[in-house]
Enzyme design. Structure first.
Site, PDB file in Angstrom:
ATOM      1  N   ASP A 227      -5.310   2.758   0.666  1.00 31.73           N
ATOM      2  CA  ASP A 227      -4.911   4.122   1.017  1.00 31.73           C
ATOM      3  C   ASP A 227      -5.903   5.099   0.406  1.00 31.73           C
ATOM      4  O   ASP A 227      -5.939   5.287  -0.799  1.00 31.73           O
ATOM      5  CB  ASP A 227      -3.506   4.403   0.478  1.00 31.73           C
ATOM      6  CG  ASP A 227      -2.827   5.580   1.163  1.00 31.73           C
ATOM      7  OD1 ASP A 227      -3.393   6.687   1.082  1.00 31.73           O
ATOM      8  OD2 ASP A 227      -1.765   5.389   1.758  1.00 31.73           O
ATOM      9  N   HIS A 322      -3.884   3.902  13.212  1.00 33.01           N
ATOM     10  CA  HIS A 322      -3.985   4.993  12.252  1.00 33.01           C
ATOM     11  C   HIS A 322      -5.436   5.345  11.932  1.00 33.01           C
ATOM     12  O   HIS A 322      -5.785   6.529  11.828  1.00 33.01           O
ATOM     13  CB  HIS A 322      -3.240   4.608  10.968  1.00 33.01           C
ATOM     14  CG  HIS A 322      -3.227   5.683   9.926  1.00 33.01           C
ATOM     15  ND1 HIS A 322      -2.427   6.808  10.020  1.00 33.01           N
ATOM     16  CD2 HIS A 322      -3.946   5.832   8.775  1.00 33.01           C
ATOM     17  CE1 HIS A 322      -2.634   7.584   8.970  1.00 33.01           C
ATOM     18  NE2 HIS A 322      -3.552   7.017   8.205  1.00 33.01           N
TER      19      HIS A 322
END
Length: 412
Positions: A227, A322
């Site tokens: 992330d 994403h």
């Protein structure tokens, strides 16, 4: 009474005391003792620092700490509402208190009226970052100095915002590599202003502890995904994306060297995420779980090939993955991510919740962050398992020099 007198004396003109002057636009580095002989951070999976608890981040400088700082292991975000009748003098008083106490705590010294001074002796790279919500400018009668972008983010179709995680007149971002250090700093800074402001919400987060992984390893969220792979270079040519300058982005000159802080609290639907097999999870994000590499690459930081197709002619990286939806070819649509995981246990009839405290810094959130968030809201496979439940925007003033207080350019 002695404590009150000491605090009053401070505001009567006694100069602030604190650490050495910090760097301006470069990545802030901790002043840490040497590691154990024969080892270094990152060797053998990240050997622990011998003196991680005594590592210090400079407080004074052109920019506030906790922004370009190498992210610490623990986070506490505390938002406040000003009490009725607050004025510019109220805000100056709060800023003087927080500046003085933050300068002390970040170097491992107790706050001025600290009742638990023994808890302040482990700085562990503590940083304290202050931000202003729209209410500050109204209370101070300084609406003309409020940046145009300082307002709630526009509504996104995926939002399910809860009032208890939104807004705020003031915010403190408190980070360190030790949970006790963070908890003590929160207590000191909150109780010193409780007659001037009340806590609106508190968000706590965590990453891997210092020394558990090689330095520079991208964090993983609780879905297991890396992330924050794509980040601007805060120490190089991308610095203009982070710090406000003298132009239109800053609103007015007082913010030059400051930035904006956006907090998005994102709940993760881990129970249904667990139902996906590994290939399906990788398709949702567009990256391999093992190493974070894009599905078209071999290493985490490889550029994804969005034109690549498989033997059947379908895109290797899904059109709604994403990684594709969050990507932009516009140089200005970038921002610094400083996210943390959260994990709230169930209790008293309230179900548990896990997720991400998504923290970003950028010169102008409307120009840099909002376009990407809109694309994600429109079509992102990850939306099935992520739900934004909190949102807040703050203006972060520049740093200060010894003898000044944070925000003096705005309130002075």
């Amino acid at each position: 009474m002695a404590e009150v007198s000491r605090r009053s004396a401070l505001f009567g003109g006694v100069g602030l005391v604190g650490g050495a002057l910090g760097g301006a636009l470069a990545m802030r580095g901790a002043q840490a003792p040497s590691p154990d002989p024969g080892s270094a951070p990152g060797e053998g999976g990240g050997a622990p620092w011998a003196g991680v608890g005594q590592a210090v981040e400079t407080f004074y400088g052109a920019n506030q700490g906790g922004i370009a700082t190498v992210p610490q292991a623990r986070l506490a975000l505390v938002a406040f509402d000003l009490l009725a009748g607050a004025s510019r003098s109220t805000l100056v008083r709060i800023m003087r208190i927080w500046t003085d106490d933050a300068a002390r705590l970040t170097r491992g010294a107790p706050g001025l009226t600290d009742t638990e001074p023994e808890l302040a002796t482990v700085p562990a790279r503590l940083t304290v970052t202050v931000g202003y919500g729209p209410g500050v400018f109204e209370a101070a009668g300084l609406q003309a100095r409020r940046p145009e972008w300082l307002a709630p983010l526009p509504p996104f179709s995926v939002d399910r915002l809860e009032e208890g995680w939104c807004g705020g007149d003031l915010v403190l971002q408190i980070c360190a590599d030790d949970e006790v250090t963070v908890a003590h700093a929160v207590r000191v800074l909150v109780k010193e202003v409780r007659e001037l402001a009340q806590v609106r919400w508190v968000q706590r987060g965590f990453r891997r502890g210092m020394g558990t992984q090689a330095l520079g390893t991208t964090m993983r969220n609780l879905m297991g995904q890396v992330d924050g792979t794509v980040q601007p270079d805060v120490a190089g040519v991308d610095v203009g994306l982070l710090w406000a300058g003298p132009g239109p982005r800053s609103g007015t000159g007082w913010l030059e060297g400051g930035t904006s802080l956006v907090v998005r609290r994102i709940r993760l639907e881990l129970d249904t995420w667990d139902e996906l097999d590994r290939p399906a999870r990788e398709q949702v994000v567009g990256r391999r779980l093992a190493d974070g590499a894009p599905l078209t690459g071999t290493a985490e930081h490889d550029d994804p090939d969005l034109e690549a197709v498989n033997t059947l002619g379908f895109p290797v990286i899904d059109v709604a993955a994403h990684i594709r939806r969050s990507r932009s070819e516009k140089p200005g649509e970038r921002f610094l991510r400083r996210g943390y995981n959260y994990d709230e246990p169930p209790g008293a009839g309230v179900p548990g919740s896990s997720g991400l405290v998504f923290v970003t810094f950028q010169a102008d959130p409307v120009a840099q962050l909002v376009p990407i968030q809109q694309r994600l809201a429109e079509m992102d496979l990850l939306n099935t398992w992520t739900t934004p439940i909190g949102s807040a925007v703050f203006a972060v003033p520049p740093g200060c020099q010894e003898g000044e207080y944070l925000g003096h350019g705005l309130f002075g």
